[in-house]
Design a protein around this motif. Sequence first.
Motif, PDB file in Angstrom:
ATOM      1  N   GLU A 124       0.779  -1.102   0.013  1.00 21.64           N
ATOM      2  CA  GLU A 124       0.060  -0.079  -0.237  1.00 21.64           C
ATOM      3  C   GLU A 124       0.680   1.353  -0.107  1.00 21.64           C
ATOM      4  OE1 GLU A 124      -3.921   2.082   2.157  1.00 21.64           O
ATOM      5  OE2 GLU A 124      -3.145   0.120   3.012  1.00 21.64           O
ATOM      6  N   HIS A 183       1.121   4.415  -2.792  1.00 24.41           N
ATOM      7  CA  HIS A 183       0.988   5.773  -2.802  1.00 24.41           C
ATOM      8  C   HIS A 183       2.345   6.401  -3.175  1.00 24.41           C
ATOM      9  CE1 HIS A 183      -2.493   5.819  -0.632  1.00 24.41           C
ATOM     10  NE2 HIS A 183      -2.105   4.871   0.337  1.00 24.41           N
ATOM     11  N   GLU A 229       1.933   6.960  -6.755  1.00 28.68           N
ATOM     12  CA  GLU A 229       1.328   8.146  -7.192  1.00 28.68           C
ATOM     13  C   GLU A 229       2.112   9.371  -7.224  1.00 28.68           C
ATOM     14  OE1 GLU A 229      -2.947  10.791  -5.841  1.00 28.68           O
ATOM     15  OE2 GLU A 229      -2.586   8.471  -5.430  1.00 28.68           O
ATOM     16  N   LEU A 247       5.052  11.775   1.551  1.00 29.17           N
ATOM     17  CA  LEU A 247       3.842  12.232   1.022  1.00 29.17           C
ATOM     18  C   LEU A 247       3.241  13.487   1.319  1.00 29.17           C
ATOM     19  CD1 LEU A 247       2.079   8.586   1.182  1.00 29.17           C
ATOM     20  CD2 LEU A 247       3.626   9.537  -0.813  1.00 29.17           C
ATOM     21  N   SER A 263       2.324  16.279  -1.247  1.00 29.37           N
ATOM     22  CA  SER A 263       0.833  16.694  -0.999  1.00 29.37           C
ATOM     23  C   SER A 263       0.720  18.259  -1.121  1.00 29.37           C
ATOM     24  CB  SER A 263       0.267  16.090   0.129  1.00 29.37           C
ATOM     25  OG  SER A 263      -1.293  16.692   0.295  1.00 29.37           O
ATOM     26  N   ASP A 291      -6.440  15.792  -0.368  1.00 27.36           N
ATOM     27  CA  ASP A 291      -5.621  14.813   0.071  1.00 27.36           C
ATOM     28  C   ASP A 291      -6.414  13.959   0.947  1.00 27.36           C
ATOM     29  OD1 ASP A 291      -3.781  13.040   1.284  1.00 27.36           O
ATOM     30  OD2 ASP A 291      -2.316  14.657   1.589  1.00 27.36           O
ATOM     31  N   LEU A 350      -5.530  10.721   2.015  1.00 28.73           N
ATOM     32  CA  LEU A 350      -4.726   9.652   2.605  1.00 28.73           C
ATOM     33  C   LEU A 350      -5.293   9.232   3.931  1.00 28.73           C
ATOM     34  CD1 LEU A 350      -2.335   7.913   2.169  1.00 28.73           C
ATOM     35  CD2 LEU A 350      -0.863   9.820   3.700  1.00 28.73           C
ATOM     36  N   PHE A 353      -4.314  10.368  -3.485  1.00 30.38           N
ATOM     37  CA  PHE A 353      -3.744   9.043  -2.512  1.00 30.38           C
ATOM     38  C   PHE A 353      -5.163   8.598  -1.834  1.00 30.38           C
ATOM     39  CE2 PHE A 353      -0.162  12.177  -1.511  1.00 30.38           C
ATOM     40  CZ  PHE A 353       0.763  11.601  -2.393  1.00 30.38           C
ATOM     41  N   THR A 405      -7.757   5.389  -2.248  1.00 36.20           N
ATOM     42  CA  THR A 405      -7.354   3.939  -2.805  1.00 36.20           C
ATOM     43  C   THR A 405      -8.660   3.083  -2.992  1.00 36.20           C
ATOM     44  OG1 THR A 405      -7.540   2.854  -0.402  1.00 36.20           O
ATOM     45  CG2 THR A 405      -5.543   3.714  -1.394  1.00 36.20           C
TER      46      THR A 405
END
Length: 267
Positions: free
Chosen positions: A106, A110, A113, A161, A165, A218, A220, A239, A241
């Motif tokens: 996982e 990310h 991306e 990230l 972001s 974002d 996430l 981010f 899924t």
Amino acid sequence: MAEVELAADCSRCFGLCCVVPSFAASADFAIDKPAATPCPNLAQDFRCGIHTELRPRGFAGCTAYDCFGAGQRVSQVTFGGVDWRSAPETAAQMYAVFPVVRELHELRRHLGEAARLVAGTDLAVKVSALDAEVEAHAAGTPVALQEVDLARVGAAVGALLATVSLGSRSGGGGPGPDLSRADLVGSDQRMRDLRRASLRGALLLGADLRGVDLGRTDLLGADLRGARLDGADLSGSLFVTGPQVASARGDGATRLPRELARPDHWT
């Protein structure tokens, strides 16, 4: 970025997602199941016996799960195609490393991306280097995988990230509101401008996001279980899924990132 499958292929897995996790009887699962115990619906060929009826039979949680390719990697690569039924002595170790590889995959998803978002910039080198480190962990032996410090690796990826972001969300007038880890359970967000916002780790269970533009937002780790996404635009969200989307409610007008499939249960 190392080319490794980051999407589930159940045909090459030993039903690990039907064995390793525990779940309790709830709106998502019809029964209690202890960890490291095969679900009663798991067939001898490691396939789900009620796969086409999961939601009407009370197993909606299963339809919102994705191992990000960890299942087939652990089954066919880490353990070389030897399954836990024919070699029960491998079971405990296989069950232990599956969630580790899933989390690493996982993180790699990310980072993939992030690599697209920062392509051609100085950050791209850092993303690539960290991705290589995460992949090296995922390619480890069963013993090495059990020794991976997931907290440290996850923190390093999360920090990078966050930088990616912020840079992505800063264009077009600066970043939107910071609602990271906000409790927005059941809230109506339809009149709020959430473009370029941070909803990292936000609780959005049952929230009303119908028609909301989530461009460069974002998401996430945001909890979208039961959230209303009818007509919402997530095509440019960051981010997000498949499991997050599958746990929410949407319709034919909901716009998703091109790499995400529309959940079958959406109308």
